[in-house]
Design a protein around this motif. Sequence first.
Motif, mmCIF file in Angstrom:
data_model
loop_
_atom_site.group_PDB
_atom_site.id
_atom_site.type_symbol
_atom_site.label_atom_id
_atom_site.label_comp_id
_atom_site.label_asym_id
_atom_site.label_seq_id
_atom_site.Cartn_x
_atom_site.Cartn_y
_atom_site.Cartn_z
ATOM 1 N N LYS A 33 0.851 -1.191 0.000
ATOM 2 C CA LYS A 33 0.000 0.000 0.000
ATOM 3 C C LYS A 33 0.884 1.237 0.000
ATOM 4 C CE LYS A 33 -3.501 2.311 2.823
ATOM 5 N NZ LYS A 33 -4.197 2.288 4.111
ATOM 6 N N THR A 34 0.645 2.119 -0.971
ATOM 7 C CA THR A 34 1.394 3.372 -1.041
ATOM 8 C C THR A 34 0.403 4.509 -0.799
ATOM 9 O OG1 THR A 34 2.807 2.356 -2.702
ATOM 10 C CG2 THR A 34 2.961 4.753 -2.480
ATOM 11 N N SER A 35 0.666 5.305 0.217
ATOM 12 C CA SER A 35 -0.240 6.398 0.584
ATOM 13 C C SER A 35 0.474 7.720 0.377
ATOM 14 C CB SER A 35 -0.649 6.284 2.062
ATOM 15 O OG SER A 35 -1.208 5.013 2.313
ATOM 16 N N THR A 36 -0.244 8.690 -0.179
ATOM 17 C CA THR A 36 0.335 10.013 -0.446
ATOM 18 C C THR A 36 -0.643 11.090 0.002
ATOM 19 O OG1 THR A 36 1.216 9.015 -2.471
ATOM 20 C CG2 THR A 36 1.469 11.390 -2.257
ATOM 21 N N VAL A 37 -0.157 12.066 0.754
ATOM 22 C CA VAL A 37 -1.012 13.198 1.118
ATOM 23 C C VAL A 37 -1.188 14.037 -0.142
ATOM 24 C CG1 VAL A 37 -1.276 15.249 2.575
ATOM 25 C CG2 VAL A 37 -0.148 13.197 3.498
ATOM 26 N N ARG A 38 -2.439 14.171 -0.589
ATOM 27 C CA ARG A 38 -2.665 14.881 -1.857
ATOM 28 C C ARG A 38 -2.976 16.352 -1.640
ATOM 29 N NH1 ARG A 38 -7.136 14.956 -5.627
ATOM 30 N NH2 ARG A 38 -7.666 12.794 -5.287
ATOM 31 N N SER A 39 -3.810 16.678 -0.623
ATOM 32 C CA SER A 39 -4.171 18.093 -0.442
ATOM 33 C C SER A 39 -4.594 18.372 0.988
ATOM 34 C CB SER A 39 -5.298 18.482 -1.410
ATOM 35 O OG SER A 39 -6.423 17.674 -1.161
ATOM 36 N N ASP A 43 -4.313 9.834 -0.975
ATOM 37 C CA ASP A 43 -4.473 8.825 -2.027
ATOM 38 C C ASP A 43 -3.786 7.534 -1.577
ATOM 39 O OD1 ASP A 43 -5.746 10.544 -3.755
ATOM 40 O OD2 ASP A 43 -3.891 11.178 -4.743
ATOM 41 N N HIS A 44 -4.439 6.428 -1.815
ATOM 42 C CA HIS A 44 -3.833 5.132 -1.505
ATOM 43 C C HIS A 44 -3.853 4.274 -2.775
ATOM 44 C CE1 HIS A 44 -4.368 6.032 2.798
ATOM 45 N NE2 HIS A 44 -5.625 6.316 2.548
ATOM 46 N N VAL A 45 -2.772 3.575 -3.016
ATOM 47 C CA VAL A 45 -2.735 2.617 -4.130
ATOM 48 C C VAL A 45 -2.380 1.265 -3.537
ATOM 49 C CG1 VAL A 45 -1.620 1.981 -6.311
ATOM 50 C CG2 VAL A 45 -2.030 4.396 -5.782
ATOM 51 N N GLY A 60 2.981 -6.624 -8.086
ATOM 52 C CA GLY A 60 3.376 -5.531 -8.973
ATOM 53 C C GLY A 60 2.241 -4.953 -9.794
ATOM 54 N N ARG A 61 1.011 -5.391 -9.532
ATOM 55 C CA ARG A 61 -0.124 -4.923 -10.325
ATOM 56 C C ARG A 61 -1.062 -4.116 -9.430
ATOM 57 N NH1 ARG A 61 -4.805 -8.563 -13.234
ATOM 58 N NH2 ARG A 61 -5.913 -6.749 -14.014
ATOM 59 N N VAL A 62 -1.482 -2.934 -9.919
ATOM 60 C CA VAL A 62 -2.409 -2.113 -9.122
ATOM 61 C C VAL A 62 -3.765 -2.801 -9.053
ATOM 62 C CG1 VAL A 62 -3.667 0.067 -9.034
ATOM 63 C CG2 VAL A 62 -1.245 0.055 -9.653
ATOM 64 N N CYS A 63 -4.288 -2.961 -7.842
ATOM 65 C CA CYS A 63 -5.605 -3.584 -7.662
ATOM 66 C C CYS A 63 -6.654 -2.524 -7.347
ATOM 67 C CB CYS A 63 -5.557 -4.605 -6.522
ATOM 68 S SG CYS A 63 -4.382 -5.945 -6.808
ATOM 69 N N ILE A 64 -6.331 -1.638 -6.387
ATOM 70 C CA ILE A 64 -7.319 -0.655 -5.925
ATOM 71 C C ILE A 64 -6.654 0.708 -5.828
ATOM 72 C CG2 ILE A 64 -8.783 0.041 -3.960
ATOM 73 C CD1 ILE A 64 -9.028 -2.976 -3.301
ATOM 74 N N ARG A 65 -7.362 1.725 -6.327
ATOM 75 C CA ARG A 65 -6.956 3.118 -6.105
ATOM 76 C C ARG A 65 -8.016 3.746 -5.225
ATOM 77 N NH1 ARG A 65 -3.009 4.270 -9.897
ATOM 78 N NH2 ARG A 65 -3.122 2.896 -11.717
#
Length: 281
Positions: A105-111, A128-130, A135-140
């Motif tokens: 899970k990669t999380s980024t503060v967007r705003s 945002d979480h990916v 190696g394949r994106v499942c959920i955004r």
Amino acid sequence: MSMDLHHLREWVGREQVAEQTLEPFSAAALSGLLDRAAPPAAGEALPLPWHWLYFLETPARAATGVDGHPQRGGFLPPVPLPRRMWAAGSLQCETPLRLGAPARKTSTVRSVDLKEGRSGPLVFVTVDHVLAQDGRVCIREEQNIVYREAPIGPAPLPAGEKATRAAQWSAVLKPDPALLFRFSALTYNGHRIHYDRDYAVREEFYPALVVHGPLLATALLDLLERARPGAPVRAFSFRALRPAFDTDTLQLCAAAEGDMVELWTQDAQGQVGMVARATLG
Ligand SMILES: CC(C)(COP(=O)(O)OP(=O)(O)OC[C@H]1O[C@@H](n2cnc3c(N)ncnc32)[C@H](O)[C@@H]1OP(=O)(O)O)[C@@H](O)C(=O)NCCC(=O)NCCSC(=O)C[C@](C)(O)C(=O)O
């Protein structure tokens, strides 16, 4: 209130990565909580949005705030407003996560945004979480957290809106402290508004224990899965307009038009709490 928005925006772009095997225990425990006949087994698809049971934070007790949440200023910006709520979110499912396998899970503060709401100043933090596997994106996912001022006394609930649509499918959800406690435990959420009635009522001036936004979203998707078994949900978005409490009797509702499904919760007076939309495909 002094709010240094410029300082808070220094958190925009911060990233946090976590890796974990999606252990079947949590899914089995939520399956029990939702009174499902059988939990998903290792190797099977993890229902949406059950990934909320994974990648949980484990803050030290010494790093816990008075509201029971991790103190701010780590990954999330140190918003100086005390009352945190999960306001809204949206999910795009490209392919389901598989239970029992490692995931990332990669999380980024967007705003970070300041808005003037009818209830006072609101700071919205969007993350945002990916979620990926092999190696394949499942959920955004986009998560909208709101911070609000401390009330000085009991304040009226947001007006919300009355349900106008007839439900095609519905189910009763009677929250109680045991349900809220077990969901807090499963999501390792120490937020006291969900289990500490004295704190919820005396410090945050809610009339009772607050039902978790993610629990309502999970219950709505569970209703949809029971109504349309086997129909994969490609996208789901939700917004919590008005809080729900353990003293309420809630109706979970859904109505479909083709592949679009409108979902909502309403209380005994027909007042809408959460609104959501799912796209099947
Ligand atoms: C947030 C409250 C106070 C704002 O209520 P308000 O009346 O002050 O706001 P408003 O005047 O209706 O709107 C002001 C602005 O905010 C926006 N807005 C307004 N509402 C939302 C929303 N939900 N999501 C996204 N945006 C929202 C709205 O669109 C508008 O933007 P604009 O000026 O650009 O037009 C009110 O909507 C409310 O009380 N909602 C219920 C929240 C709730 O019950 N959440 C679940 C329980 S908390 C929880 O689960 C926590 C957890 C799991 O422990 C955890 O910490 O993560």
